[in-house]
Design an enzyme around this catalytic site. Sequence first.
Site, short mmCIF file in Angstrom:
data_model
loop_
_atom_site.label_atom_id
_atom_site.label_comp_id
_atom_site.label_asym_id
_atom_site.label_seq_id
_atom_site.Cartn_x
_atom_site.Cartn_y
_atom_site.Cartn_z
N LEU A 146 1.61 39.27 -29.16
CA LEU A 146 1.73 40.48 -29.58
C LEU A 146 0.71 41.28 -30.62
O LEU A 146 1.05 42.68 -30.74
CB LEU A 146 3.24 39.79 -30.79
N GLY A 147 -0.51 40.75 -30.44
CA GLY A 147 -1.03 41.49 -30.64
C GLY A 147 -2.53 40.28 -31.26
O GLY A 147 -2.57 38.71 -31.12
N GLY A 151 -4.19 38.00 -34.79
CA GLY A 151 -3.83 37.71 -36.11
C GLY A 151 -5.42 38.29 -36.81
O GLY A 151 -6.58 38.62 -36.43
N GLY A 152 -5.38 37.88 -38.37
CA GLY A 152 -6.65 37.62 -38.71
C GLY A 152 -7.88 36.84 -38.07
O GLY A 152 -8.89 36.93 -37.41
N GLY A 179 -6.64 35.35 -34.81
CA GLY A 179 -6.82 34.51 -33.44
C GLY A 179 -5.50 35.09 -32.67
O GLY A 179 -4.64 36.25 -33.97
N PRO A 180 -5.09 35.17 -31.87
CA PRO A 180 -4.12 36.61 -30.98
C PRO A 180 -2.49 35.81 -31.77
O PRO A 180 -2.67 34.18 -32.48
CB PRO A 180 -4.19 34.95 -29.42
N LYS A 204 1.13 31.79 -34.58
CA LYS A 204 -0.21 32.59 -34.97
C LYS A 204 -1.38 30.99 -33.98
O LYS A 204 -1.20 30.29 -34.94
CB LYS A 204 -0.81 32.81 -36.04
N ASP A 234 -6.38 42.13 -48.45
CA ASP A 234 -6.56 42.87 -47.00
C ASP A 234 -4.39 43.53 -46.28
O ASP A 234 -4.17 43.54 -46.07
CB ASP A 234 -6.24 41.91 -45.85
#
Length: 837
Positions: free
Chosen positions: A531-532, A534-535, A537-538, A553, A650
């Site tokens: 999906l993308g 994250g802070g 890791g993937p 995550k 964040d």
Amino acid sequence: MGLSLWREIIQILQVTVIFTSCFCLKSFVAENTIDLNNPVTDPGNITSKNGVFRLGFFSLSNNNNFRYVGIWYNVPKLTVVWVANKDKPLNDSSGLLTISKDGNLVVLNGKKDVLWSSNVSYKASAINTSALLQDSGNLILQDASSGKAIWQSFEHVSNSFLVGMRLSVNMNSNKDEIKSTSWRSNEDPSFGVFTMGMDPYNLPQVVVWNGSLPYWRSGPWNGQFFIGKQSRGSYHGLDVTDDKQGNVFMGFTYSDVSLKYFLLDSDGVLKYRHWVEGKQDWEDLWLAQETECDFYGRCGLFAMCNPKNLQLCSCLKGFEPNESAEWNSGNFTSGCKRLKPLECQRNSSQVQEVGKRDGFLKLGTVKIPDFSVWSSGLEDECQSQCLNNCSCTAYAYYEGIGCMQWDGGLIDLQQFSNNGADFYFRVAHSELGGDKKKQKNVVIAITVTVSTVVVAIAACLFWFWVTKRSGKYGTNNSGLIRHPFKNWPLFSDYSKDMSENSMTKKVEELPLFDFEQLLIATNHFHLANKLGEGGFGPVYKGKLQDGQLIAVKRLSSCSSQGLEEFMNEVMVISKLQHRNLVKLLGCCIEREEKMLVYELMPNKGLDAFLFDSPKQELLDWRKRANIIEGVGRGLLYLHRDSRLKIIHRDLKASNILLDEELNPKISDFGMARIFGGNEDQARTMRVVGTYGYMSPEYAMHGRFSEKSDVFSYGMLLLEIVSGRRNSSFYNSEQSISLIGYTWKLWNSGDIAELIDPKMSKEGFEMEILRCIHVGLLCVQDSAKDRPPISTALSMLSSEIDHLPQPNKPAFAEAHVVQEGNDGCSANQFTITMVEAR
Ligand SMILES: *[C@@H]1O[C@H](CO)[C@@H](O)[C@H](O)[C@H]1NC(C)=O
Ligand SMILES: *[C@@H]1O[C@H](CO)[C@@H](O)[C@H](O)[C@H]1NC(C)=O
Ligand SMILES: *[C@@H]1O[C@H](CO)[C@@H](O)[C@H](O)[C@H]1NC(C)=O
Ligand SMILES: *[C@@H]1O[C@H](CO)[C@@H](O)[C@H](O)[C@H]1NC(C)=O
Ligand SMILES: *[C@@H]1O[C@H](CO)[C@@H](O)[C@H](O)[C@H]1NC(C)=O
Ligand SMILES: *[C@@H]1O[C@H](CO)[C@@H](O)[C@H](O)[C@H]1NC(C)=O
Ligand SMILES: *[C@@H]1O[C@H](CO)[C@@H](O)[C@H](O)[C@H]1NC(C)=O
Ligand SMILES: *[C@@H]1O[C@H](CO)[C@@H](O)[C@H](O)[C@H]1NC(C)=O
Ligand SMILES: *[C@@H]1O[C@H](CO)[C@@H](O)[C@H](O)[C@H]1NC(C)=O
Ligand SMILES: *[C@@H]1O[C@H](CO)[C@@H](O)[C@H](O)[C@H]1NC(C)=O
Ligand SMILES: *[C@@H]1O[C@H](CO)[C@@H](O)[C@H](O)[C@H]1NC(C)=O
């Protein structure tokens, strides 16, 4: 410990350099642009706004007067990262870097001959293009009226691979390939023989070529790192993606402000270097070719390279040197050949030993050979698939990649002492070891196993006895869970609430997921499910067997900062429950793996909706107001209503996830901090967050409080109303930032212009304007002027009727240190930096 302290100190020094160079340079050199009226003449140069890069004329050697035009790091030691007239140097100081009549950027000599040109055909006159040296070191030629980049140096990678660049390859053609090319020598930047790029044939990997011959390869990408290096700890921020149309990219996105880049030197050695202020020089953090064995195919086919052995190369078991004479004299290139043919290759006319099929021998912790073929088999199918296909000579299974098989020769195998993969190669049955020997082995194995088990049981019993007596831990068999966390070195920077015991307890309360279960749910962390990022890791989407959709995550195992954030997220989120916070379903800690499992938010991040034109229209004002309110409620819960006071640190559009009904949920607590009892402000040495959303006191002094979250919230309000990213103002005529633009409109009385034209505002105009007003109050420069989130919510809902006039917001005109955000990397990355003192 000592090492990390050093690293921290070095980083502080580096950042200090950037800060100071930035601030003192800004006062007298503001020019980072070249246009018709402002060419650069030898020996001039221009500086990027942040002071990190320079563009202009330079010489590489004292032996000749060759003059080049290029970009270099603005450090005391000349470090050139890009050269324009690589093979056409000037031999005098008559050079000129300017915009030509056809709008191209050109290097001219005294006779006005074109030595180099950006050479794009674009219908514009010179007046309408200008060249800009961005903070990232990217030189862009842009159409001055639209701001559109028509050419950029980042797409013409030289010997240096910088943050923001990408290498790319098309698996179907040679078009659109971006490769890095070495210099001929340290004093000659013309095209050398070594190139670096993505492998166009195999699983995604980076290859350095000597001409057309492979010289080094990274091994395949497993979603987090390249598996062909034993040491993988020191480079972060590489990411491999594909666009499903055959294009594979490797981007370099991470930046922690310090000066770091990859260099392919003129000998073909790939280095990851950083600037060390104390030494006033570059230092290698990582080398691709550290030992002889890292050079491609050093030992030939079917041989293993082990840098620790006296004799570098040895044939695999069941193989012998092709040319023993050469082999003995240290020339291993002929490789090895099979001693006994495989059973499956024998002619059927020949007598086959029934029931004696080929088998596999295992090698642990190796760099797997080149030319692996990916197969969809699961772990337990991988072996039988290979066995049943006579052309399959080996297989391996690696998490994150899956089943890999080889047919034909095995080349570029290396023995590691840790990391690496388990690798199985095929041999005839007779090579598997004689039956007697085998029995003996079995006996030994059984003996060893039994005694190990006995010892282990005894140890467990003893441990239970001890812990029960001390009463420190419960009797639940949670030792498995507790253990991995106990040794994590991350307790220094947390408030008292995060003592080790409470932490351990929190983790125990979380439901656990099986690694296998998640493997199946995410189809082995298949790239298609990613999906993308994250802070830490993937993030992958997945589907549990009961049909529930999840987001997993996964902690990159190479990142110690990631570990810290992972732990932090567990700590924070496991304590919280609110409908505007994303829900944690559980975690998985097994082997090397650490993962968090969340409910899947089908609509992804707010940024995907808000700044993505087609979907933008789905967000009418009612929905946007609902999101604004929801985020506010979530934040209020964090700041006030939960038992603890939590600063998110964040908050940004991409960290607001949307569910089916577009209800917002705050996510990503990797940076969040828990405040103890009556603490309400803190300072940190490590500033984490995202440029553009960070309040000034936090970005510059590391001070954070709930008011820094309020600042981010204000930023979010302005983005939601305007439908524009802060970064969309980069290089724009209108203003330097979204805040600056808003402030300008506010003062000129045109504030209604801010409202997203894609959103119908009929009937809601007052409400929208009120929202902008509150947004401006939240981004005021001084933290004490900003309302607490509870007040902001009351203002939005008109419970508080009269709103004060906002004071001048932060960043309305002056720039803080800028993250290089350019055409190549449109996302806003969360960054970490160390504060300057
Ligand atoms: C770049 O320009 C500055 C002054 O503008 C000068 O001091 C410096 O030597 C120049 N750098 C090079 C490499 O010529
Ligand atoms: C410099 O180069 C030009 C051609 O580019 C050549 O005609 C000229 O003789 C050279 N001058 C010197 C001093 O080498
Ligand atoms: C410019 O590009 C064209 C093709 O697009 C090529 O034929 C020409 O040689 C190039 N000129 C230079 C100076 O690189
Ligand atoms: C370039 O800009 C001038 C005015 O600045 C304008 O008149 C002209 O049409 C522009 N040319 C193109 C090709 O856009
Ligand atoms: C690169 O390849 C050339 C020709 O194949 C060879 O002569 C040279 O030694 C190679 N360079 C290195 C550093 O291996
Ligand atoms: C080594 O032997 C294999 C056959 O086992 C052969 O195909 C190969 O060409 C040989 N290589 C050299 C360099 O002799
Ligand atoms: C090593 O052996 C190969 C043939 O197997 C030969 O072509 C090559 O010249 C040899 N290299 C050296 C350095 O002897
Ligand atoms: C298998 O048999 C064919 C003829 O049937 C023969 O030409 C070939 O050499 C044989 N291969 C082996 C490996 O014995
Ligand atoms: C056997 O392996 C080869 C190469 O890996 C592949 O092309 C072929 O389709 C496989 N055959 C079967 C039956 O799987
Ligand atoms: C063990 O864990 C379960 C739930 O995981 C809990 O209900 C039970 O109270 C725990 N037992 C002890 C002794 O802590
Ligand atoms: C976002 O805006 C701020 C001013 O609010 C500016 O300093 C910052 O550089 C911008 N960030 C980006 C990525 O453009």
